[in-house]
Design a protein around this motif. Structure first.
Motif, PDB file in Angstrom:
ATOM      1  N   HIS A 180      -5.907  -9.151   1.343  1.00 11.82           N
ATOM      2  CA  HIS A 180      -5.347  -9.041  -0.006  1.00 11.82           C
ATOM      3  C   HIS A 180      -5.266 -10.417  -0.662  1.00 11.82           C
ATOM      4  O   HIS A 180      -4.904 -11.404  -0.017  1.00 11.82           O
ATOM      5  N   LYS A 216      -6.876  -4.158   5.140  1.00  9.82           N
ATOM      6  CA  LYS A 216      -7.570  -4.971   4.145  1.00  9.82           C
ATOM      7  C   LYS A 216      -7.061  -6.413   4.138  1.00  9.82           C
ATOM      8  O   LYS A 216      -5.987  -6.725   4.649  1.00  9.82           O
ATOM      9  N   SER A 276      -2.748  -1.773   5.939  1.00  9.35           N
ATOM     10  CA  SER A 276      -3.652  -1.347   4.864  1.00  9.35           C
ATOM     11  C   SER A 276      -5.113  -1.417   5.285  1.00  9.35           C
ATOM     12  O   SER A 276      -5.976  -0.811   4.647  1.00  9.35           O
ATOM     13  N   ALA A 293       0.871  -1.177   0.000  1.00  9.93           N
ATOM     14  CA  ALA A 293       0.000   0.000   0.000  1.00  9.93           C
ATOM     15  C   ALA A 293       0.902   1.219   0.000  1.00  9.93           C
ATOM     16  O   ALA A 293       2.130   1.110   0.109  1.00  9.93           O
ATOM     17  N   ASN A 294       0.278   2.396  -0.106  1.00  6.32           N
ATOM     18  CA  ASN A 294       1.053   3.632  -0.145  1.00  6.32           C
ATOM     19  C   ASN A 294       0.487   4.588   0.907  1.00  6.32           C
ATOM     20  O   ASN A 294      -0.462   5.313   0.664  1.00  6.32           O
ATOM     21  N   ASN A 295       1.067   4.539   2.103  1.00  5.25           N
ATOM     22  CA  ASN A 295       0.618   5.412   3.184  1.00  5.25           C
ATOM     23  C   ASN A 295       1.820   5.853   4.019  1.00  5.25           C
ATOM     24  O   ASN A 295       2.956   5.417   3.763  1.00  5.25           O
ATOM     25  N   SER A 354      -8.309  -6.685  -3.332  1.00  3.15           N
ATOM     26  CA  SER A 354      -8.339  -6.420  -1.891  1.00  3.15           C
ATOM     27  C   SER A 354      -9.746  -6.056  -1.465  1.00  3.15           C
ATOM     28  O   SER A 354     -10.549  -5.563  -2.259  1.00  3.15           O
TER      29      SER A 354
END
Length: 526
Positions: free
Chosen positions: A128, A126, A124, A85-87, A144
């Motif tokens: 996946h 989630k 995330s 993910a991108n956080n 996801s």
């Protein structure tokens, strides 16, 4: 008579030499099959080839895929994703991190010519699923959905329905939509094994988790790990005639804490279990265990114990399929490398200077634990060593670069630029706060650095060295007492190459090579 006696001696010698040679050729596999951090393993067999997935949490790329022909010797062939993910946590921004988080225990499956990997992540938020028709080359399609299904085991049943078995304490089942995009609204969704760990004890330190599911001779088997208080990590299994139950359970393994996994058959119809063992700061190391079926139950080990020598006539290659030396002579990183969290691809290169890994400081950081673009590989046992050569003429004031033994209680040896002068330094975070233990003025623009790790009998010591010529090594700082820490980092120590800025961005260093060895300096052998 002398001639006859000589001939007899020659014949006897030849027979003995031949017998010894044949005996030497019969080498058998040893446990652990990999003396390195390869936990939460899930294994499938496709014809005569085995594939295995494992947990690497906050590392990118993630969910390594390994390949074997014999269940003993494994080689990394791919990853399920480049980034999870991108956080902020995965970018190591604003004081956030994903240490001990990222993606956890995966489930590897093969169904109708397609490979599937499922995992889950609190980072995330989630569950996946990744799928591909070519597990070794990809590409992977990412799916996801919410919610997070803890320690899920993906299962394709014979009637075409797809489920996830998951949970901790109470083991649950959730039927998925046909396209795997989420939980089926009107499908099965309930507890199937309440308080699953009670089959081992009424007093648990760790409730049952780590579900893995197989179907054998028409019955469903759910494998879980649990931990009775005052005991050890223990493997349990429940079986039922229907996937929804009712289930009956029993303990199938209590030995040295080796647990969490399932069983797999060979093309010859032999059976083996695969599980891991906590082994101090090197991490969680995988074991292969002989198995058989009795009265419809899997029986693991020999007399209930995991043998150190397996009945598999191959020689272990150990970690050689999952770690590697690197001269950085090609424009793509070897599969053994993983970035600590998500990389920022603007600030690393294998092409700006051919034959070197360049790390450029694109932001200000406080310490190596928060440094983006730290490139890592596993440490390994019983002993391991990693060394590198670094060129530092383009460092700026406040820059620090070197090689690290990375975990919460890390240690590193490197170069620091301060007031226009360079120093060789050793920093220890054994107390979980970084302390510079030694600093030596440096005139040269090239330096060799090395870390030795000793995991024998859980000694868990790391020692740090530098050299001005790559031949004569000098110890620096103090020995680091390594420790496997929870909840951070929840993984074995990693060797890592790093560079970070504390004052000004734009400085960079070039790493000439990275060399690993299963030998350590004599000073570590006492």
């Amino acid at each position: 008579m002398k001639l006859h006696f000589s001939i007899l001696i020659i014949l006897i010698s030849g027979f003995l030499w031949s017998s010894c040679s044949e005996a030497e050729k019969k080498q058998f596999a040893q446990n652990p099959v990999i003396f390195a951090d390869v936990p939460d393993i899930s294994i499938i067999r496709v014809d005569d080839t085995y594939y295995m997935s494992s947990t690497t949490m906050h590392m990118s790329p993630g969910v390594p895929i390994m390949k074997s022909k014999d269940l003993v010797n494994w080689k990394i062939v791919n990853y399920a994703y480049d980034t999870l993910a991108n956080n902020e946590a995965l970018r190591l921004e604003n004081g956030q991190n994903a240490y001990g988080l990222g993606s956890w225990a995966s489930s590897l499956r093969y169904h109708e010519d397609t490979f599937y990997v499922s995992t889950f992540s609190a980072t995330s938020g989630k569950t996946h699923i990744y799928k591909t028709t070519d597990i070794e080359k990809g590409p992977w399609e990412a799916i996801s959905f919410e919610p997070v299904l803890h320690d899920n085991s993906l299962f394709f049943d014979d009637d075409g329905k797809v489920y996830m078995i998951y949970g901790g304490g109470d083991i649950r089942i959730a039927e998925l939509k046909k396209d795997l995009s989420g939980i089926k609204p009107d499908g099965i969704n309930r507890v199937i094994i309440p308080d699953a760990g009670k089959v081992a004890s009424d007093n648990l330190m760790l409730h049952a988790e780590g579900s893995q599911v197989i179907k054998h001779d028409g019955k469903y088997y759910v494998f879980n790990i649990t931990w009775p208080r005052g005991g050890m990590r223990t493997e349990i299994v429940h079986r039922a005639d229907q996937i929804t139950g009712p289930y009956e359970g029993k303990v199938v393994l209590e030995d040295r804490g080796i647990a969490q996994g399932s069983i797999i058959d060979t093309p010859e119809s032999d059976w083996y279990a695969y599980m891991f063992r906590d082994y101090g700061s090197v991490g969680r190391i995988p074991y292969i265990i002989p198995a058989k079926w009795e009265d419809g139950w899997p029986v693991l080990g020999k007399d209930g114990k995991v043998p150190d020598t397996l009945d598999i006539p191959v020689k272990n290659i150990g970690v050689s399929g999952i770690v590697t030396s690197d001269d950085f002579n090609v424009d793509k990183l070897a599969l053994a490398w993983q970035w600590n969290h998500n990389p920022d691809n603007r600030y690393w290169s294998l092409t700006e200077r051919k034959g070197y890994l360049r790390l450029t400081n694109g932001r200000i950081d406080d310490n190596v634990e928060q440094t983006r673009n730290t490139l890592t590989q596993r440490t390994f046992g019983p002993v391991s060593s990693a060394s590198t050569a670094i060129e530092v003429e383009n460092m700026k004031d406040g820059d620090v670069a070197g090689i690290v033994a990375l975990q919460k209680r890390y240690g590193y040896v490197g170069v620091k630029m301060e007031d226009g002068s360079k120093s060789v330094i050793m920093v220890s975070a054994e107390t979980e706060e970084p302390v510079e233990l030694e600093s030596i003025p440096l005139e040269s623009n090239k330096l060799w650095l090395k870390i030795d790790c000793d995991f024998r009998n859980r000694r868990d010591k790391a020692r740090f060295y530098y050299s001005l010529n790559g031949v004569d090594w000098k110890p620096i700082g103090e020995t680091l007492q390594m420790a496997y820490t929870l909840p951070q980092h929840f993984m074995g120590y990693r060797f890592g190459l790093f560079s970070f800025a504390t004052d000004t961005t734009g400085g960079f260093v070039d790493f000439d090579h990275f060399k690993i060895s299963d030998k350590i300096t004599d000073a570590m052998k006492d």
